[in-house]
Design an enzyme around this catalytic site. Structure first.
Site, PDB file in Angstrom:
ATOM      1  N   ASN A 134      -3.493   9.075   4.185  1.00  0.00           N
ATOM      2  CA  ASN A 134      -2.222   8.409   4.469  1.00  0.00           C
ATOM      3  C   ASN A 134      -1.925   8.229   5.957  1.00  0.00           C
ATOM      4  O   ASN A 134      -0.901   7.648   6.323  1.00  0.00           O
ATOM      5  CB  ASN A 134      -1.071   9.195   3.833  1.00  0.00           C
ATOM      6  N   ASP A 162       8.289   8.361  -6.520  1.00  0.00           N
ATOM      7  CA  ASP A 162       9.473   9.175  -6.238  1.00  0.00           C
ATOM      8  C   ASP A 162       9.809   9.220  -4.751  1.00  0.00           C
ATOM      9  O   ASP A 162      10.616  10.046  -4.310  1.00  0.00           O
ATOM     10  CB  ASP A 162       9.284  10.601  -6.758  1.00  0.00           C
ATOM     11  N   HIS A 169      -6.091  -5.680  -2.542  1.00  0.00           N
ATOM     12  CA  HIS A 169      -6.857  -5.716  -1.294  1.00  0.00           C
ATOM     13  C   HIS A 169      -6.945  -7.126  -0.724  1.00  0.00           C
ATOM     14  O   HIS A 169      -7.562  -7.326   0.318  1.00  0.00           O
ATOM     15  CB  HIS A 169      -8.254  -5.141  -1.505  1.00  0.00           C
ATOM     16  N   THR A 170      -6.325  -8.080  -1.395  1.00  0.00           N
ATOM     17  CA  THR A 170      -6.214  -9.411  -0.822  1.00  0.00           C
ATOM     18  C   THR A 170      -5.274  -9.407   0.382  1.00  0.00           C
ATOM     19  O   THR A 170      -5.281 -10.329   1.187  1.00  0.00           O
ATOM     20  CB  THR A 170      -5.701 -10.422  -1.872  1.00  0.00           C
ATOM     21  N   ARG A 225       0.830  -1.208   0.000  1.00  0.00           N
ATOM     22  CA  ARG A 225       0.000   0.000   0.000  1.00  0.00           C
ATOM     23  C   ARG A 225       0.866   1.260   0.000  1.00  0.00           C
ATOM     24  O   ARG A 225       0.547   2.252  -0.656  1.00  0.00           O
ATOM     25  CB  ARG A 225      -0.908  -0.018   1.231  1.00  0.00           C
ATOM     26  N   HIS A 278       0.514   4.277  -2.715  1.00  0.00           N
ATOM     27  CA  HIS A 278       0.253   5.662  -2.341  1.00  0.00           C
ATOM     28  C   HIS A 278       1.396   6.578  -2.761  1.00  0.00           C
ATOM     29  O   HIS A 278       1.184   7.768  -2.970  1.00  0.00           O
ATOM     30  CB  HIS A 278      -0.014   5.754  -0.836  1.00  0.00           C
TER      31      HIS A 278
END
Length: 326
Positions: free
Chosen positions: A94, A74, A192-193, A62, A66
């Site tokens: 976040n 970056d 999402h597993t 994740r 994000h």
């Protein structure tokens, strides 16, 4: 999968990794002369990290997502806020991110072996791939050569990250802005597993959903009852729920089986059933007969996401510490 297909898959992914990055100047084996064992160093540390805390696989994946959805991959999500600027990590979407210390740990190992050479952006990209592999998911080649950004904005993160309440038109628009298409949307939703979510990210589906419904009617009623037992209110920040119940530490296709039964945790999961194309993919993978196809698709989409809009060459910098610019 046939033996021939098994042999062709790695070759196809290598070609994709190269083709997606011709302009971006990323390369397979980018550090072959300057830090030839970088991936081995990352893998060794990741094996220790995931062995000690298997539940970190999802958060590390994740973290990479994000990062890539704001300014490209970056490592801007890793920067701390300053007195004059609120960084991405402090944006509302976040605030539940985890895994920062693991990235710092791996980066420190690499700095000890190859000082001032490997970017935090590349470190996080490799870590995300290895998190999936160590959770029994697919392997894909990672083209390297990303540079680290010097700017991190909470406002940009809040505006650009796909929301958990997003419908297919909104999510399609956001994904398209990152060089990703509708198939990438349904495939990458399969991430999402792995992992868990705090109640505020989905509890609006359980309480006062609308003037007509207390709970989201697209949510299976029995599943909704189970969720309410864990989340007592929309503001309950103490409890976590598995995004893929019973399998949240393993990368597999059970997520799609849950979604097909209207048991996706987020509105964005449920939305996949509202579009003919994404619904067809969900239902196909949910049969359990096409795991190899999903693994291949996920690898291809991760390569696309990881290579889009990156900094290369003389752009950005190579941070010594991932949480602060040089």
């Amino acid at each position: 999968m046939t033996p021939c297909a098994a042999l062709l898959l790695p070759v196809a992914l290598l070609l994709l990794a190269h083709s997606c990055v011709a302009v971006a100047q990323l390369e397979i084996g980018y550090y072959s002369r300057t830090c030839h064992n970088v991936e081995a160093i990352v893998r060794e540390e990741m094996e220790k990290i995931i062995s000690a805390a298997p539940s970190l696989a999802g958060p590390l994946l994740r973290l990479h997502f994000h990062d890539c959805f704001v300014r490209g991959c970056d490592a801007s999500v890793l920067l701390n806020s300053t007195k004059s600027s609120l960084a991405e990590m402090d944006a509302d979407p976040n605030k539940s991110l985890r895994g920062f210390s693991s990235v710092d740990r791996v980066k420190a190992k690499i700095e000890a072996a190859c000082p001032n050479t490997v970017s935090c952006a590349d470190v996080l990209t490799i870590m995300a791939r290895d998190a999936v592999v160590l959770a029994k998911g697919p392997f894909w080649p990672v083209a390297l050569g990303r540079r680290d950004g010097r700017v991190s904005s909470a406002t940009e993160a809040a505006n650009e990250l796909p929301p958990s309440f997003g419908d297919v038109p909104l999510l399609t628009k956001i994904f398209a802005s990152k060089g990703l298409n509708l198939k990438d949307l349904v495939v990458l939703s399969g991430a999402h597993t792995l992992g868990t979510a705090h109640c505020p990210s989905f509890a609006n589906r359980l309480y006062n959903f609308s003037s007509a419904y207390t709970a989201d009617p697209s949510l299976d009623s029995e599943y909704a009852k189970n969720l309410k037992m864990r989340c007592k209110s929309v503001d309950d920040k103490s409890m976590l729920s598995e995004m893929d119940p019973g399998s949240y530490k393993t990368f597999d296709t059970s997520y799609y089986r849950h979604v097909s039964k209207r048991r996706g945790l987020f509105q964005s999961d449920a939305a996949l059933l509202t579009d003919a194309s994404t619904r067809g993919y969900v239902q196909r993978i949910a049969t359990g007969k096409f795991d190899d196809e999903f693994f291949r698709d996920f690898s291809e989409s991760m390569i696309k996401m990881g290579n889009f809009g990156v900094l290369t060459g003389a752009e950005g910098e190579i941070r010594k510490k991932c949480y602060i610019v040089n």
